[in-house]
Design a protein around this motif. Structure first.
Motif, PDB file in Angstrom:
ATOM      1  N   LEU A 276       0.829  -1.206   0.000  1.00  0.00           N
ATOM      2  CA  LEU A 276       0.000   0.000   0.000  1.00  0.00           C
ATOM      3  C   LEU A 276       0.863   1.257   0.000  1.00  0.00           C
ATOM      4  O   LEU A 276       0.550   2.241  -0.689  1.00  0.00           O
ATOM      5  N   GLU A 277       1.957   1.240   0.743  1.00  0.00           N
ATOM      6  CA  GLU A 277       2.850   2.397   0.774  1.00  0.00           C
ATOM      7  C   GLU A 277       3.450   2.658  -0.605  1.00  0.00           C
ATOM      8  O   GLU A 277       3.606   3.805  -1.022  1.00  0.00           O
ATOM      9  N   ARG A 278       3.779   1.586  -1.328  1.00  0.00           N
ATOM     10  CA  ARG A 278       4.347   1.769  -2.670  1.00  0.00           C
ATOM     11  C   ARG A 278       3.304   2.341  -3.628  1.00  0.00           C
ATOM     12  O   ARG A 278       3.643   3.062  -4.570  1.00  0.00           O
ATOM     13  N   LYS A 279       2.034   2.028  -3.395  1.00  0.00           N
ATOM     14  CA  LYS A 279       0.984   2.621  -4.220  1.00  0.00           C
ATOM     15  C   LYS A 279       0.873   4.118  -3.963  1.00  0.00           C
ATOM     16  O   LYS A 279       0.482   4.886  -4.842  1.00  0.00           O
ATOM     17  N   ARG A 280       1.221   4.554  -2.750  1.00  0.00           N
ATOM     18  CA  ARG A 280       1.163   5.980  -2.405  1.00  0.00           C
ATOM     19  C   ARG A 280       2.430   6.720  -2.809  1.00  0.00           C
ATOM     20  O   ARG A 280       2.475   7.951  -2.764  1.00  0.00           O
ATOM     21  N   TRP A 281       3.452   5.986  -3.184  1.00  0.00           N
ATOM     22  CA  TRP A 281       4.776   6.561  -3.420  1.00  0.00           C
ATOM     23  C   TRP A 281       4.744   7.686  -4.453  1.00  0.00           C
ATOM     24  O   TRP A 281       5.412   8.695  -4.306  1.00  0.00           O
ATOM     25  N   GLY A 282       3.960   7.534  -5.507  1.00  0.00           N
ATOM     26  CA  GLY A 282       3.930   8.526  -6.572  1.00  0.00           C
ATOM     27  C   GLY A 282       2.912   9.629  -6.385  1.00  0.00           C
ATOM     28  O   GLY A 282       2.706  10.438  -7.297  1.00  0.00           O
ATOM     29  N   LYS A 283       2.262   9.691  -5.225  1.00  0.00           N
ATOM     30  CA  LYS A 283       1.231  10.703  -4.983  1.00  0.00           C
ATOM     31  C   LYS A 283       1.852  12.001  -4.458  1.00  0.00           C
ATOM     32  O   LYS A 283       2.728  11.985  -3.596  1.00  0.00           O
ATOM     33  N   ILE A 284       1.357  13.103  -4.976  1.00  0.00           N
ATOM     34  CA  ILE A 284       1.805  14.405  -4.490  1.00  0.00           C
ATOM     35  C   ILE A 284       1.423  14.563  -3.022  1.00  0.00           C
ATOM     36  O   ILE A 284       0.354  14.115  -2.588  1.00  0.00           O
ATOM     37  N   ASN A 285       2.280  15.188  -2.234  1.00  0.00           N
ATOM     38  CA  ASN A 285       2.021  15.428  -0.820  1.00  0.00           C
ATOM     39  C   ASN A 285       0.660  16.109  -0.631  1.00  0.00           C
ATOM     40  O   ASN A 285       0.421  17.199  -1.143  1.00  0.00           O
ATOM     41  N   GLN A 286      -0.239  15.432   0.083  1.00  0.00           N
ATOM     42  CA  GLN A 286      -1.600  15.933   0.234  1.00  0.00           C
ATOM     43  C   GLN A 286      -1.681  17.152   1.145  1.00  0.00           C
ATOM     44  O   GLN A 286      -2.656  17.907   1.104  1.00  0.00           O
ATOM     45  N   ILE A 287      -0.669  17.364   1.979  1.00  0.00           N
ATOM     46  CA  ILE A 287      -0.689  18.482   2.919  1.00  0.00           C
ATOM     47  C   ILE A 287      -0.201  19.766   2.248  1.00  0.00           C
ATOM     48  O   ILE A 287      -0.841  20.813   2.313  1.00  0.00           O
ATOM     49  N   THR A 288       0.940  19.658   1.567  1.00  0.00           N
ATOM     50  CA  THR A 288       1.531  20.854   0.953  1.00  0.00           C
ATOM     51  C   THR A 288       1.049  21.079  -0.472  1.00  0.00           C
ATOM     52  O   THR A 288       1.160  22.185  -1.003  1.00  0.00           O
ATOM     53  N   GLY A 289       0.547  20.009  -1.123  1.00  0.00           N
ATOM     54  CA  GLY A 289       0.110  20.144  -2.512  1.00  0.00           C
ATOM     55  C   GLY A 289       1.249  20.115  -3.500  1.00  0.00           C
ATOM     56  O   GLY A 289       1.045  20.288  -4.701  1.00  0.00           O
ATOM     57  N   ARG A 290       2.464  19.863  -3.035  1.00  0.00           N
ATOM     58  CA  ARG A 290       3.613  19.765  -3.933  1.00  0.00           C
ATOM     59  C   ARG A 290       4.659  18.851  -3.293  1.00  0.00           C
ATOM     60  O   ARG A 290       4.678  18.658  -2.076  1.00  0.00           O
ATOM     61  N   GLY A 291       5.528  18.285  -4.125  1.00  0.00           N
ATOM     62  CA  GLY A 291       6.556  17.390  -3.611  1.00  0.00           C
ATOM     63  C   GLY A 291       5.982  16.046  -3.192  1.00  0.00           C
ATOM     64  O   GLY A 291       4.786  15.777  -3.316  1.00  0.00           O
ATOM     65  N   TYR A 292       6.857  15.201  -2.678  1.00  0.00           N
ATOM     66  CA  TYR A 292       6.463  13.846  -2.306  1.00  0.00           C
ATOM     67  C   TYR A 292       6.908  13.565  -0.875  1.00  0.00           C
ATOM     68  O   TYR A 292       7.913  14.094  -0.411  1.00  0.00           O
ATOM     69  N   SER A 293       6.145  12.729  -0.202  1.00  0.00           N
ATOM     70  CA  SER A 293       6.464  12.406   1.176  1.00  0.00           C
ATOM     71  C   SER A 293       5.953  11.007   1.489  1.00  0.00           C
ATOM     72  O   SER A 293       4.800  10.679   1.172  1.00  0.00           O
ATOM     73  N   LEU A 294       6.821  10.182   2.083  1.00  0.00           N
ATOM     74  CA  LEU A 294       6.419   8.805   2.414  1.00  0.00           C
ATOM     75  C   LEU A 294       7.163   8.361   3.668  1.00  0.00           C
ATOM     76  O   LEU A 294       8.389   8.492   3.754  1.00  0.00           O
ATOM     77  N   THR A 295       6.405   7.867   4.634  1.00  0.00           N
ATOM     78  CA  THR A 295       6.969   7.390   5.890  1.00  0.00           C
ATOM     79  C   THR A 295       6.429   6.006   6.204  1.00  0.00           C
ATOM     80  O   THR A 295       5.225   5.761   6.064  1.00  0.00           O
ATOM     81  N   VAL A 296       7.306   5.120   6.633  1.00  0.00           N
ATOM     82  CA  VAL A 296       6.889   3.811   7.119  1.00  0.00           C
ATOM     83  C   VAL A 296       6.601   3.952   8.610  1.00  0.00           C
ATOM     84  O   VAL A 296       7.517   4.189   9.405  1.00  0.00           O
ATOM     85  N   TYR A 297       5.335   3.840   8.965  1.00  0.00           N
ATOM     86  CA  TYR A 297       4.913   4.065  10.344  1.00  0.00           C
ATOM     87  C   TYR A 297       4.826   2.746  11.104  1.00  0.00           C
ATOM     88  O   TYR A 297       4.158   1.792  10.662  1.00  0.00           O
ATOM     89  N   ARG A 298       5.454   2.701  12.268  1.00  0.00           N
ATOM     90  CA  ARG A 298       5.389   1.498  13.111  1.00  0.00           C
ATOM     91  C   ARG A 298       3.959   1.247  13.581  1.00  0.00           C
ATOM     92  O   ARG A 298       3.529   0.095  13.693  1.00  0.00           O
ATOM     93  N   SER A 299       3.227   2.322  13.849  1.00  0.00           N
ATOM     94  CA  SER A 299       1.853   2.157  14.336  1.00  0.00           C
ATOM     95  C   SER A 299       0.972   1.474  13.291  1.00  0.00           C
ATOM     96  O   SER A 299       0.084   0.689  13.627  1.00  0.00           O
ATOM     97  N   GLN A 300       1.225   1.775  12.004  1.00  0.00           N
ATOM     98  CA  GLN A 300       0.435   1.156  10.948  1.00  0.00           C
ATOM     99  C   GLN A 300       0.784  -0.322  10.787  1.00  0.00           C
ATOM    100  O   GLN A 300      -0.085  -1.149  10.514  1.00  0.00           O
ATOM    101  N   ILE A 301       2.059  -0.644  10.954  1.00  0.00           N
ATOM    102  CA  ILE A 301       2.457  -2.055  10.916  1.00  0.00           C
ATOM    103  C   ILE A 301       1.814  -2.796  12.079  1.00  0.00           C
ATOM    104  O   ILE A 301       1.286  -3.901  11.930  1.00  0.00           O
ATOM    105  N   LEU A 302       1.857  -2.163  13.269  1.00  0.00           N
ATOM    106  CA  LEU A 302       1.233  -2.776  14.447  1.00  0.00           C
ATOM    107  C   LEU A 302      -0.256  -3.008  14.212  1.00  0.00           C
ATOM    108  O   LEU A 302      -0.804  -4.064  14.574  1.00  0.00           O
ATOM    109  N   LYS A 303      -0.915  -2.050  13.585  1.00  0.00           N
ATOM    110  CA  LYS A 303      -2.346  -2.188  13.293  1.00  0.00           C
ATOM    111  C   LYS A 303      -2.615  -3.395  12.418  1.00  0.00           C
ATOM    112  O   LYS A 303      -3.548  -4.174  12.671  1.00  0.00           O
TER     113      LYS A 303
END
Length: 405
Positions: A311-338
């Motif tokens: 799922l993270e790789r599917k988001r990899w090419g998406k523009i940063n939804q907060i800034t509207g420009r650039g790219y941002s991707l973080t592997v979150y431990r909380s999401q893995i735990l979920k």
């Protein structure tokens, strides 16, 4: 009333709705029990009206992009100047050896090969390279050939051939675009305008190259007129060298850079690269339900964690939804735990340790480097099976210390 609400109204008006509605209008002093004259007279009409109501619900459903399906959604796509992405054929690299393990040079374009197994994949040679490896194209469309590496057998006779093997899936295939993916493209297309070599324009160019699965676009990354494209294949993995070369030739041919002989505008010099893989090892301590064995649940847990990385790789090419420009991707431990906690049989788990660090891992996404997270080694520990006298915290601390040295 929204279209969805209207659809529900029409769908609720079934045979019993219309039958009751008509019988309620018949005076009570007239026999309207099942089998009576009046009942038998209105029942066929009620059935016909119910069918018409279902037809009306379908008409409304297929009228709008948000609810249309299958061929009706295809028609709406044509109205937007696009169409559903078709399935493509995988292209693989294969080597051909004689009985001494040396490459042979008599495999020709058009020769056919087949994979092993009960349902073999058939391939046709489409080109031969200078080192006598071949580029083969699967004769079937879709992603099944993406998973095959190994021996292939000649269908076209070749007395010199002793061993043939697929060594790389150079251009992974894709399946036909789903309704939901097409719907998302159609509904989001109004958010940007592709024009004159802007980011949207390059994304549109790449969308027309069937071997590209996702991309990041970095404009003016090395000065005016320079553009960097970072691409994934249809498996959402870093593109092979062959794929990078194909995209470069299509967008901005290397022998005529910036001259407008490709899809890129004149004076745009385009660099095409693959992202850097970041292998993420996951360590997590679990508590299982009584009677559950870690050896039984382990494949399910690893599959759940892999789903998160996919799922993270599917988001990899998406523009940063907060800034509207650039790219941002973080592997979150909380999401893995979920994801781990959603596996039936797991009752508790510690926050995962990633690459020996008690922190989330943020990918670098800038002009100089673009990273892609890949799940590495997954270590699962059953809390109840820990060695006597060794505390969980000591194990985690030791793990972090070792990883940091």
């Amino acid at each position: 009333m929204s279209p969805n609400e209207l659809i529900k109204v029409y769908e609720s008006r079934d045979y019993h709705y219309y039958l009751k509605s008509m019988l309620d209008k018949v005076p009570d002093n007239i026999d309207k029990r099942e089998g009576s004259v009046i009942y038998d007279a209105v029942a066929p009409a009620a059935m016909n009206m119910a069918l018409q109501s279902m037809s009306l619900a379908n008409v409304i459903k297929e009228t709008y992009i948000k609810t249309a399906e299958d061929v009706f959604l295809d028609y709406r796509a044509v109205e937007r100047g696009t169409q559903r992405y078709p399935a493509t054929a995988a292209r693989v690299t294969a080597k051909f050896l004689d009985k001494h393990g040396k490459p042979i040079n008599n495999v020709e374009v058009g020769d056919r090969f087949a994979s092993l197994g009960d349902q073999p994949i058939f391939y046709k040679v489409i080109s031969i390279s200078s080192n006598f490896t071949g580029l083969l194209e699967a004769e079937e469309l879709g992603t099944r050939p993406n998973a095959y590496l190994g021996q292939i057998l000649p269908v076209t006779p070749n007395d010199s051939l002793y061993w043939a093997e697929v060594i790389e899936v150079s251009f992974p295939a894709r399946d036909v675009e789903t309704d939901e993916h097409l719907r998302q493209r159609l509904l989001s297309s109004d958010n940007w305008i592709a024009y004159g070599g802007n980011i949207a324009d390059y994304l549109e160019m790449l969308s027309k190259i069937s071997t590209v699965g996702a991309a990041q676009v970095y404009p003016v990354w090395a000065g005016g007129g320079t553009v960097k494209l970072v691409i994934l294949d249809n498996d959402l993995m870093p593109a092979s060298q062959q794929l990078l070369q194909e995209v470069k030739n299509t967008i901005d041919p290397p022998d005529a850079q910036g001259l407008g002989y490709g899809l890129a505008p004149i004076d745009h010099t385009v660099t095409v690269v693959a992202p850097q893989e970041v292998i993420v090892d996951v360590y997590i301590i679990l508590q299982l339900e009584n009677g559950e064995e870690l050896s039984t649940l382990e494949p399910k847990i690893i599959y759940a964690i892999q789903d998160y990385f996919d799922l993270e790789r599917k988001r990899w090419g998406k523009i940063n939804q907060i800034t509207g420009r650039g790219y941002s991707l973080t592997v979150y431990r909380s999401q893995i735990l979920k994801e781990v906690m959603n596996v039936e049989g797991v009752v508790d788990a510690d926050i995962p340790i990633l690459n020996g660090i008690n922190n989330d891992i943020t990918m670098i996404e800038n002009n100089n480097l673009s990273q892609l997270p890949i799940l590495g080694k997954t270590t699962l520990i059953d809390r109840h099976q820990l060695a006597a006298g060794i505390k969980v915290e000591n194990i985690k601390n030791r793990l972090v210390k070792v990883a940091g040295t």
